[in-house]
Motif scaffolding. Structure first.
Motif, PDB file in Angstrom:
ATOM      1  N   GLY A  24      92.639  31.771  34.851  1.00 11.02           N
ATOM      2  CA  GLY A  24      92.826  32.878  35.784  1.00 11.02           C
ATOM      3  C   GLY A  24      92.924  34.231  35.102  1.00 11.02           C
ATOM      4  N   PHE A  25      92.169  34.400  34.056  1.00 12.03           N
ATOM      5  CA  PHE A  25      92.296  35.619  33.248  1.00 12.03           C
ATOM      6  C   PHE A  25      91.337  36.734  33.653  1.00 12.03           C
ATOM      7  N   LEU A  26      90.345  36.399  34.462  1.00  9.97           N
ATOM      8  CA  LEU A  26      89.242  37.341  34.627  1.00  9.97           C
ATOM      9  C   LEU A  26      89.677  38.689  35.223  1.00  9.97           C
ATOM     10  N   ILE A  27      90.435  38.677  36.305  1.00 16.07           N
ATOM     11  CA  ILE A  27      90.825  39.946  36.933  1.00 16.07           C
ATOM     12  C   ILE A  27      91.722  40.772  36.009  1.00 16.07           C
ATOM     13  N   PRO A  28      92.797  40.185  35.446  1.00 14.51           N
ATOM     14  CA  PRO A  28      93.595  41.014  34.531  1.00 14.51           C
ATOM     15  C   PRO A  28      92.820  41.499  33.315  1.00 14.51           C
ATOM     16  N   VAL A  74      84.013  35.602  26.359  1.00 18.55           N
ATOM     17  CA  VAL A  74      84.949  34.670  27.014  1.00 18.55           C
ATOM     18  C   VAL A  74      84.226  33.460  27.602  1.00 18.55           C
ATOM     19  N   GLN A  75      82.911  33.341  27.332  1.00 14.55           N
ATOM     20  CA  GLN A  75      82.148  32.165  27.756  1.00 14.55           C
ATOM     21  C   GLN A  75      82.193  31.973  29.279  1.00 14.55           C
ATOM     22  N   VAL A  76      82.015  33.070  29.994  1.00 12.24           N
ATOM     23  CA  VAL A  76      81.929  33.043  31.453  1.00 12.24           C
ATOM     24  C   VAL A  76      80.566  33.629  31.804  1.00 12.24           C
ATOM     25  N   PRO A  77      79.847  33.026  32.771  1.00  9.33           N
ATOM     26  CA  PRO A  77      78.544  33.603  33.112  1.00  9.33           C
ATOM     27  C   PRO A  77      78.654  35.084  33.497  1.00  9.33           C
ATOM     28  N   ALA A  78      77.710  35.873  33.024  1.00 12.35           N
ATOM     29  CA  ALA A  78      77.716  37.308  33.334  1.00 12.35           C
ATOM     30  C   ALA A  78      77.698  37.538  34.843  1.00 12.35           C
ATOM     31  N   ALA A  79      77.013  36.653  35.581  1.00 12.36           N
ATOM     32  CA  ALA A  79      76.938  36.808  37.043  1.00 12.36           C
ATOM     33  C   ALA A  79      78.328  36.683  37.673  1.00 12.36           C
ATOM     34  N   PHE A 111      80.150  39.967  36.895  1.00 13.01           N
ATOM     35  CA  PHE A 111      79.579  41.009  37.746  1.00 13.01           C
ATOM     36  C   PHE A 111      80.026  40.806  39.196  1.00 13.01           C
ATOM     37  N   GLY A 112      80.067  39.549  39.657  1.00 15.46           N
ATOM     38  CA  GLY A 112      80.501  39.247  41.029  1.00 15.46           C
ATOM     39  C   GLY A 112      81.928  39.696  41.281  1.00 15.46           C
ATOM     40  N   VAL A 113      82.821  39.427  40.348  1.00 16.18           N
ATOM     41  CA  VAL A 113      84.222  39.843  40.501  1.00 16.18           C
ATOM     42  C   VAL A 113      84.317  41.368  40.464  1.00 16.18           C
ATOM     43  N   ALA A 114      83.616  41.983  39.526  1.00 10.65           N
ATOM     44  CA  ALA A 114      83.701  43.441  39.355  1.00 10.65           C
ATOM     45  C   ALA A 114      83.153  44.186  40.576  1.00 10.65           C
ATOM     46  N   PHE A 174      87.641  47.977  40.926  1.00  9.25           N
ATOM     47  CA  PHE A 174      86.827  48.083  39.711  1.00  9.25           C
ATOM     48  C   PHE A 174      85.757  49.148  39.878  1.00  9.25           C
ATOM     49  N   ARG A 175      85.585  49.925  38.815  1.00  9.25           N
ATOM     50  CA  ARG A 175      84.607  51.014  38.822  1.00  9.25           C
ATOM     51  C   ARG A 175      83.434  50.634  37.926  1.00  9.25           C
ATOM     52  N   LEU A 176      82.239  50.795  38.436  1.00  8.87           N
ATOM     53  CA  LEU A 176      81.049  50.424  37.683  1.00  8.87           C
ATOM     54  C   LEU A 176      80.327  51.646  37.113  1.00  8.87           C
TER      55      LEU A 176
END
Ligand code: FES
Length: 154
Positions: free
Chosen positions: A20-24, A48-53, A56-59, A65-67
């Motif tokens: 559960g680390f992605l958002i923080p 972190v070995q997580v798919p870029a998609a 990007f989906g979370v962001a 989140f600002r892109l």
């Protein structure tokens, strides 16, 4: 030319292997860099070995989140019901004019201000309301906007 994201190594070290680390992680990276660029998200995905998609989906799902790069000051204009019926559209029009934002842009060319619409700033009794950084301005009239913005210029 590839960007150097080695400044993120200390942040990444805190989150590698955690659940559960992605958002923080994204929040901390955004705090460090100001926004999440595509190249940054690709770098994080590799690290972190997580798919870029997925990154990007979370962001893109969470409005926090600002892109794109943001201005020095964030101007939030409330478009909630209480503000809407109290001329939020007039306030927004005054902001657009005073900030001289180009069509389709929300950040001024000098990178001083970014304008965002929000659903409610939590102080409906002060409608119409704007917030600039952590300062709240309520019971506004459009004519007051230029002087308020001037307080934040340089
Ligand atoms: S609707 Fe504007 S502050 Fe709540």
């Amino acid at each position: 030319m590839e960007q150097d994201f080695s400044a993120l190594d200390a942040i990444l070290a805190k989150y590698r292997g955690r659940k559960g680390f992605l958002i923080p992680l994204l929040q901390e990276v955004q705090n460090e860099l100001g926004y999440l660029s595509q190249s940054c998200m690709k770098y994080l995905a590799d690290q972190v070995q997580v798919p870029a998609a997925e990154i990007f989906g979370v962001a893109t799902f969470y409005s926090m989140f600002r892109l794109k790069p943001q201005g020095k000051h964030i101007v939030r204009v409330c478009k909630g019901t209480a503000c809407h019926v109290s001329d939020a559209n007039g306030i927004k029009a005054a902001l657009l004019e005073a900030l001289a934002l180009p069509e389709g842009e929300n950040t001024t060319s000098d990178m001083q201000f970014t304008l965002m619409e929000v659903a409610c700033l939590g102080c409906c009794s002060l409608a119409p309301v704007i917030m600039i950084d952590d300062m709240t301005y309520g019971k506004l009239v459009p004519e007051a906007i230029p002087a308020i913005l001037d307080k934040f210029r340089f």
